[in-house]
Design a protein around this motif. Sequence first.
Motif, PDB file in Angstrom:
ATOM      1  N   VAL A   1       0.872  -1.169   0.000  1.00 56.34           N
ATOM      2  CA  VAL A   1       0.000   0.000   0.000  1.00 56.34           C
ATOM      3  C   VAL A   1       0.914   1.226   0.000  1.00 56.34           C
ATOM      4  CG1 VAL A   1      -1.884  -1.168   1.222  1.00 56.34           C
ATOM      5  CG2 VAL A   1      -0.204   0.157   2.533  1.00 56.34           C
ATOM      6  N   HIS A   2       0.336   2.398  -0.174  1.00 60.36           N
ATOM      7  CA  HIS A   2       1.123   3.627  -0.094  1.00 60.36           C
ATOM      8  C   HIS A   2       0.895   4.281   1.264  1.00 60.36           C
ATOM      9  CE1 HIS A   2       0.994   4.184  -4.750  1.00 60.36           C
ATOM     10  NE2 HIS A   2       1.673   3.109  -4.380  1.00 60.36           N
ATOM     11  N   LEU A   3       1.964   4.721   1.871  1.00 59.88           N
ATOM     12  CA  LEU A   3       1.915   5.506   3.091  1.00 59.88           C
ATOM     13  C   LEU A   3       2.535   6.851   2.744  1.00 59.88           C
ATOM     14  CD1 LEU A   3       1.233   5.163   6.209  1.00 59.88           C
ATOM     15  CD2 LEU A   3       3.700   5.002   6.496  1.00 59.88           C
ATOM     16  N   ASP A   4       1.706   7.886   2.718  1.00 60.74           N
ATOM     17  CA  ASP A   4       2.144   9.219   2.283  1.00 60.74           C
ATOM     18  C   ASP A   4       2.805   9.152   0.900  1.00 60.74           C
ATOM     19  OD1 ASP A   4       1.180  10.329   4.637  1.00 60.74           O
ATOM     20  OD2 ASP A   4       3.120  10.140   5.661  1.00 60.74           O
ATOM     21  N   GLY A   5       2.275   8.296   0.043  1.00 62.63           N
ATOM     22  CA  GLY A   5       2.741   8.182  -1.333  1.00 62.63           C
ATOM     23  C   GLY A   5       3.861   7.181  -1.570  1.00 62.63           C
ATOM     24  N   ALA A   6       4.468   6.660  -0.524  1.00 64.77           N
ATOM     25  CA  ALA A   6       5.567   5.705  -0.671  1.00 64.77           C
ATOM     26  C   ALA A   6       5.055   4.282  -0.455  1.00 64.77           C
ATOM     27  CB  ALA A   6       6.675   6.013   0.327  1.00 64.77           C
ATOM     28  N   PRO A   7       5.537   3.328  -1.257  1.00 67.24           N
ATOM     29  CA  PRO A   7       5.079   1.951  -1.080  1.00 67.24           C
ATOM     30  C   PRO A   7       5.660   1.333   0.190  1.00 67.24           C
ATOM     31  CG  PRO A   7       6.774   2.046  -2.775  1.00 67.24           C
ATOM     32  CD  PRO A   7       6.494   3.465  -2.362  1.00 67.24           C
ATOM     33  N   ILE A   8       4.798   0.662   0.947  1.00 63.84           N
ATOM     34  CA  ILE A   8       5.231  -0.079   2.136  1.00 63.84           C
ATOM     35  C   ILE A   8       4.562  -1.449   2.120  1.00 63.84           C
ATOM     36  CG2 ILE A   8       5.573   1.995   3.547  1.00 63.84           C
ATOM     37  CD1 ILE A   8       2.923   0.993   5.065  1.00 63.84           C
TER      38      ILE A   8
ATOM     39  N   ILE B   1      -2.928   6.836   3.905  1.00 64.04           N
ATOM     40  CA  ILE B   1      -2.781   5.474   3.397  1.00 64.04           C
ATOM     41  C   ILE B   1      -3.616   5.362   2.126  1.00 64.04           C
ATOM     42  CG2 ILE B   1      -3.197   3.028   3.882  1.00 64.04           C
ATOM     43  CD1 ILE B   1      -3.222   4.041   6.939  1.00 64.04           C
ATOM     44  N   THR B   2      -3.024   4.793   1.088  1.00 64.32           N
ATOM     45  CA  THR B   2      -3.761   4.540  -0.151  1.00 64.32           C
ATOM     46  C   THR B   2      -3.654   3.060  -0.475  1.00 64.32           C
ATOM     47  OG1 THR B   2      -3.167   6.748  -0.942  1.00 64.32           O
ATOM     48  CG2 THR B   2      -4.062   5.208  -2.570  1.00 64.32           C
ATOM     49  N   THR B   3      -4.795   2.446  -0.718  1.00 64.46           N
ATOM     50  CA  THR B   3      -4.843   1.043  -1.115  1.00 64.46           C
ATOM     51  C   THR B   3      -5.174   0.969  -2.607  1.00 64.46           C
ATOM     52  OG1 THR B   3      -7.209   0.748  -0.726  1.00 64.46           O
ATOM     53  CG2 THR B   3      -5.742   0.440   1.183  1.00 64.46           C
ATOM     54  N   ILE B   4      -5.199  -0.230  -3.133  1.00 64.16           N
ATOM     55  CA  ILE B   4      -5.538  -0.427  -4.543  1.00 64.16           C
ATOM     56  C   ILE B   4      -6.908   0.172  -4.863  1.00 64.16           C
ATOM     57  CG2 ILE B   4      -6.490  -2.758  -4.167  1.00 64.16           C
ATOM     58  CD1 ILE B   4      -4.411  -1.727  -7.250  1.00 64.16           C
TER      59      ILE B   4
ATOM     60  N   ALA C   1       3.694   3.936  -7.622  1.00 62.79           N
ATOM     61  CA  ALA C   1       4.686   4.703  -6.858  1.00 62.79           C
ATOM     62  C   ALA C   1       5.922   4.977  -7.708  1.00 62.79           C
ATOM     63  CB  ALA C   1       5.063   3.960  -5.578  1.00 62.79           C
ATOM     64  N   LEU C   2       6.352   3.995  -8.475  1.00 64.56           N
ATOM     65  CA  LEU C   2       7.507   4.190  -9.354  1.00 64.56           C
ATOM     66  C   LEU C   2       7.251   5.320 -10.335  1.00 64.56           C
ATOM     67  CD1 LEU C   2      10.149   3.510 -10.897  1.00 64.56           C
ATOM     68  CD2 LEU C   2       8.838   1.751 -12.122  1.00 64.56           C
ATOM     69  N   LEU C   3       6.115   5.274 -11.018  1.00 66.90           N
ATOM     70  CA  LEU C   3       5.830   6.284 -12.046  1.00 66.90           C
ATOM     71  C   LEU C   3       5.610   7.672 -11.454  1.00 66.90           C
ATOM     72  CD1 LEU C   3       3.673   4.185 -14.502  1.00 66.90           C
ATOM     73  CD2 LEU C   3       6.060   4.920 -14.769  1.00 66.90           C
ATOM     74  N   LYS C   4       5.203   7.725 -10.214  1.00 59.46           N
ATOM     75  CA  LYS C   4       5.066   9.031  -9.562  1.00 59.46           C
ATOM     76  C   LYS C   4       6.445   9.638  -9.309  1.00 59.46           C
ATOM     77  CE  LYS C   4       2.861  11.418  -5.758  1.00 59.46           C
ATOM     78  NZ  LYS C   4       2.093  11.299  -4.539  1.00 59.46           N
ATOM     79  N   SER C   5       7.394   8.811  -8.917  1.00 59.72           N
ATOM     80  CA  SER C   5       8.738   9.318  -8.615  1.00 59.72           C
ATOM     81  C   SER C   5       9.642   9.360  -9.846  1.00 59.72           C
ATOM     82  CB  SER C   5       9.389   8.470  -7.523  1.00 59.72           C
ATOM     83  OG  SER C   5       9.663   7.170  -7.998  1.00 59.72           O
ATOM     84  N   ASN C   6       9.338   8.537 -10.842  1.00 65.79           N
ATOM     85  CA  ASN C   6      10.168   8.456 -12.045  1.00 65.79           C
ATOM     86  C   ASN C   6       9.241   8.227 -13.240  1.00 65.79           C
ATOM     87  OD1 ASN C   6      11.951   7.882 -14.101  1.00 65.79           O
ATOM     88  ND2 ASN C   6      13.053   6.282 -13.008  1.00 65.79           N
ATOM     89  N   PRO C   7       8.756   9.308 -13.856  1.00 66.31           N
ATOM     90  CA  PRO C   7       7.764   9.172 -14.924  1.00 66.31           C
ATOM     91  C   PRO C   7       8.251   8.459 -16.190  1.00 66.31           C
ATOM     92  CG  PRO C   7       7.866  11.438 -14.116  1.00 66.31           C
ATOM     93  CD  PRO C   7       9.004  10.697 -13.503  1.00 66.31           C
TER      94      PRO C   7
END
Length: 168
Positions: free
Chosen positions: A50-57, A72-75, A111-117
């Motif tokens: 899931v994402h915690l403040d935008g980062a995958p955990i 927290i963001t889920t699928i 998360a990858l595409l958000k940090s590295n488009p």
Amino acid sequence: MASVKLTINNQAHTIDVDPDMPLLWAIRDVVGLTGTKFGCGIAQCGACTVHLDGAPIRSCSYPVSAAAGHKITTIEGIAKNADHPVQKAWIEHQVPQCGYCQSGQIMSAVALLKSNPKPTDADIDAAMQGNICRCGTYQRIRQAIHTASADMAAAPKMPKSTPKLGKR
């Protein structure tokens, strides 16, 4: 038991749970969002991402008390109607076979595409490492990420702010 306040997919939840409960079980069993999957229970397979403040955990090993006060963001929360470019690319490339790992795979890809488009194959391999697919769809995952990257780059950009209108 403790009262824990969580923000999941932009909705506030106050739950009474053991503070050491893994976030995964709070999401699935208490809040009722079952898209995030249990895989290994030791943060090694990525099915529970899931994402915690935008980062995958890895939510299977993350205490619910540590998630309090974070977004927290889920699928279920990445897009309405499964229309996120990554989800669309997953369908286009027919990535899932059994599908069990896919929510975690998608969350890591988003998360990858958000940090590295515009990731390279090496960037994708590094970012997706630790997301295990027993069906071996890694080539299709990589292709889908490249497709989503291109689709996101081609999408019209929304202005960061709207101009203020003067008084008439």
